[in-house]
Design a protein around this motif. Structure first.
Motif, PDB file in Angstrom:
ATOM      1  N   GLN A  76       7.702   0.785   7.206  1.00 19.35           N
ATOM      2  CA  GLN A  76       7.118  -0.603   7.174  1.00 19.35           C
ATOM      3  C   GLN A  76       8.214  -1.838   6.840  1.00 19.35           C
ATOM      4  O   GLN A  76       8.588  -2.062   7.249  1.00 19.35           O
ATOM      5  CB  GLN A  76       6.207  -0.562   8.037  1.00 19.35           C
TER       6      GLN A  76
ATOM      7  N   LEU B 278      -5.785  -6.408   3.875  1.00 20.86           N
ATOM      8  CA  LEU B 278      -4.989  -7.343   4.025  1.00 20.86           C
ATOM      9  C   LEU B 278      -6.144  -7.818   4.815  1.00 20.86           C
ATOM     10  O   LEU B 278      -7.111  -7.121   5.408  1.00 20.86           O
ATOM     11  CB  LEU B 278      -4.072  -5.957   4.371  1.00 20.86           C
TER      12      LEU B 278
ATOM     13  N   LYS C 158      -6.043 -10.135   8.643  1.00 17.38           N
ATOM     14  CA  LYS C 158      -5.926 -10.776   9.707  1.00 17.38           C
ATOM     15  C   LYS C 158      -6.498 -11.413  10.774  1.00 17.38           C
ATOM     16  O   LYS C 158      -7.527  -9.782  11.257  1.00 17.38           O
ATOM     17  CB  LYS C 158      -4.723  -9.714   9.831  1.00 17.38           C
TER      18      LYS C 158
ATOM     19  N   ASP D  29       4.547  -2.074   1.815  1.00 19.44           N
ATOM     20  CA  ASP D  29       3.999  -1.476   3.444  1.00 19.44           C
ATOM     21  C   ASP D  29       4.226  -0.238   4.261  1.00 19.44           C
ATOM     22  O   ASP D  29       4.974  -0.349   5.170  1.00 19.44           O
ATOM     23  CB  ASP D  29       2.934  -2.460   3.964  1.00 19.44           C
TER      24      ASP D  29
ATOM     25  N   GLU E  85       0.719  -0.403   0.638  1.00 20.99           N
ATOM     26  CA  GLU E  85      -0.185  -1.087   1.470  1.00 20.99           C
ATOM     27  C   GLU E  85      -0.017   0.035   2.347  1.00 20.99           C
ATOM     28  O   GLU E  85       0.893   0.826   2.824  1.00 20.99           O
ATOM     29  CB  GLU E  85      -0.056  -2.802   1.955  1.00 20.99           C
ATOM     30  N   ASP E  86      -1.484   0.511   2.976  1.00 23.76           N
ATOM     31  CA  ASP E  86      -1.333   2.246   3.839  1.00 23.76           C
ATOM     32  C   ASP E  86      -0.677   2.894   3.452  1.00 23.76           C
ATOM     33  O   ASP E  86       0.268   3.178   4.447  1.00 23.76           O
ATOM     34  CB  ASP E  86      -1.069   1.272   5.351  1.00 23.76           C
TER      35      ASP E  86
ATOM     36  N   ASP F 292      -4.801  -2.204   5.636  1.00 21.44           N
ATOM     37  CA  ASP F 292      -4.720  -3.432   6.588  1.00 21.44           C
ATOM     38  C   ASP F 292      -5.771  -2.624   8.102  1.00 21.44           C
ATOM     39  O   ASP F 292      -6.275  -2.452   8.156  1.00 21.44           O
ATOM     40  CB  ASP F 292      -2.971  -3.146   6.724  1.00 21.44           C
TER      41      ASP F 292
ATOM     42  N   LYS G  13       1.143 -12.860   3.033  1.00 22.50           N
ATOM     43  CA  LYS G  13       2.664 -12.697   2.959  1.00 22.50           C
ATOM     44  C   LYS G  13       2.438 -12.802   4.721  1.00 22.50           C
ATOM     45  O   LYS G  13       2.038 -13.104   5.019  1.00 22.50           O
ATOM     46  CB  LYS G  13       2.577 -10.655   3.071  1.00 22.50           C
TER      47      LYS G  13
END
Ligand SMILES: C=C(OP(=O)(O)O)C(=O)O
Ligand SMILES: [Mg+2]
Length: 424
Positions: free
Chosen positions: A166, A337, A339, A246, A287-288, A314, A390
């Motif tokens: 991604q 991460l 959020k 990611d 990430e992930d 994440d 990010k």
């Protein structure tokens, strides 16, 4: 410090993907009229707090947020207006209690996030402090300017190309200052565009403002990125500009395996592939790397690569303090991460950050793929002192709004705010 809420109002607005989201205006007798806007993800973790969408209605293809807007203007406004709260954290507690569910599904995590962001801003305004300073005081953290991670190649759920990974990010770890890091990101972005064009690749953009080339193999993207870094006159590596990935592996999980560029890989084969990438390219963070349901794979990933790179959760952690605490116990990952809308309130977000810090897990504050010009996360990154953020490419207004806010904070505090990642 106290907050007397005199008015609360939400409205349906559009995010950067032309999907509805909501903006909230909160009025207090101390801090005036405060605005906030709520972002929205596309490759969401299944355990995220629930974003309320108007399924069954024809407006916006049944994807509007009028129910969430109505919840702010109705039940939440009724419960909060006219009341005096001892703090923004007390407002968050009232929101959680009013919702009454574990995943904020009743009133909507989007409705609750909007009010929580506004309450934090109102508290900062009533004390006459900058938002980042207020967050640092509330969280008991040392503020710091974060290293921006610029997502310059988009794939997966964020682009219509054949790339399974991604996000491919530039991480200017060796930059001497935030301004130099932003400059490096912008200059390399320009060189990357030229290089892709010279190779006959399209230079159209994905959801986060990165390019969306017709490249399938992640290694081929990494090769182009190293060339673009060097074209722009920077050194590729941790002393200069490193790379962060990611893959968002939950999105290409198929029948217990991982499907990348037409190939099916087991968890261990994918870990082998990451090991090769780390050896051949200056990748410093993944990430992930594995899916949210692959905790055993994550344990092996962490055992094999955790001393060499940052392994960030994440979709698997969803900014949930309880899930992160469980990951710490099981030695799953070494970083999270962060959020706000994954968990729904600023209070719970700061709790997730605290648990990471105490466990030696690094943190990166993150935008969502559907964004607005609201730059709250820039202040959150500085205030928590986590050292990483990010916000997509160094292009497109909703992404750049965060980087520009960081530049303004840095400019106003040339001496007292240090810049850089924080060692775990
Ligand atoms: C920002 C991301 O994407 P989304 O907002 O679509 O979850 C991410 O996966 O890190
Ligand atoms: Mg992610």
């Amino acid at each position: 410090m106290s907050l007397r809420i005199t008015d609360l109002h939400a409205v349906e607005i559009l995010d950067s993907r032309a999907r509805p989201t909501l903006a909230v205006t909160l009025t207090t007798s101390e801090g005036g009229r405060i605005h906030s806007a709520v972002p929205s993800g596309a490759s969401t973790g299944s355990m995220e707090a629930v974003e309320l969408r108007d399924t069954g209605r024809s407006r916006y293809g049944g994807q509007g947020v009028l129910t969430a807007v109505g919840n702010v203007n109705g039940e939440i406004a009724q419960a909060l207006t006219g009341r005096t709260f001892s703090s923004a954290a007390a407002v968050d507690r009232a929101l959680i209690a009013l919702d009454g569910t574990d995943d904020k599904a009743r009133l909507g995590a989007n409705a609750i996030t909007g009010v929580s962001l506004a309450a934090t801003r109102a508290e900062a305004a009533s004390g006459g402090t900058a938002l980042w300073q207020h967050i640092a005081r509330r969280a008991g953290t040392s503020p710091r300017l974060p290293v921006p991670h610029f997502n310059v190649v988009n794939g997966g759920a964020h682009a219509a190309n054949g790339l399974d990974f991604q996000e491919f990010m530039l991480a200017p770890l060796g930059a001497p200052s935030l301004a130099e890091a932003v400059r490096a990101g912008a200059e390399i972005y320009g060189r990357l565009k030229a290089r892709l064009a010279s190779e006959g690749q399209p230079t159209g953009l994905g959801d986060e403002g990165g390019f969306a080339p017709d490249i399938d193999r992640p290694e081929d993207v990494l090769r182009v990125l190293v060339s673009a870094i060097e074209d722009a006159g920077y050194a590729a590596g941790r002393e200069g500009v490193a790379l962060a990935l990611d893959p968002a592996a939950s999105e290409f999980r198929e029948d217990g395996d991982y499907r990348i560029a037409g190939e099916s890989l087991t968890s261990d084969q994918l870990i082998d592939r990451y090991e090769e990438m780390i050896e051949n390219f200056p990748v410093w963070s993944i990430e992930d790397g594995l899916a949210e349901d692959d905790w055993d794979g994550w344990t092996r990933l962490t055992a094999r690569l955790g001393s060499r790179v940052q392994l960030m959760g994440d979709d698997i952690f969803v900014t949930d303090p309880a899930t992160i605490a469980q990951a710490v116990t099981r030695t799953v990952g070494n970083s999270s991460l962060i959020k706000v809308n994954q968990i729904g309130t600023v209070t719970e977000t700061l709790e997730a950050v605290r648990i990471c810090r105490e466990a030696g897990y690094t943190q990166m504050i993150s935008h969502r793929s559907g964004e607005t010009p609201d730059a709250f996360i820039a202040d959150l990154a500085v205030g928590t002192g986590c050292g990483q953020i990010k916000s997509g490419a160094p292009a497109r207004g909703e992404r750049v709004a965060k980087y520009d806010r960081l530049l303004e904070i840095a400019d106003a505090h040339p001496v007292d705010l240090r810049f850089g990642v924080v060692a775990p």
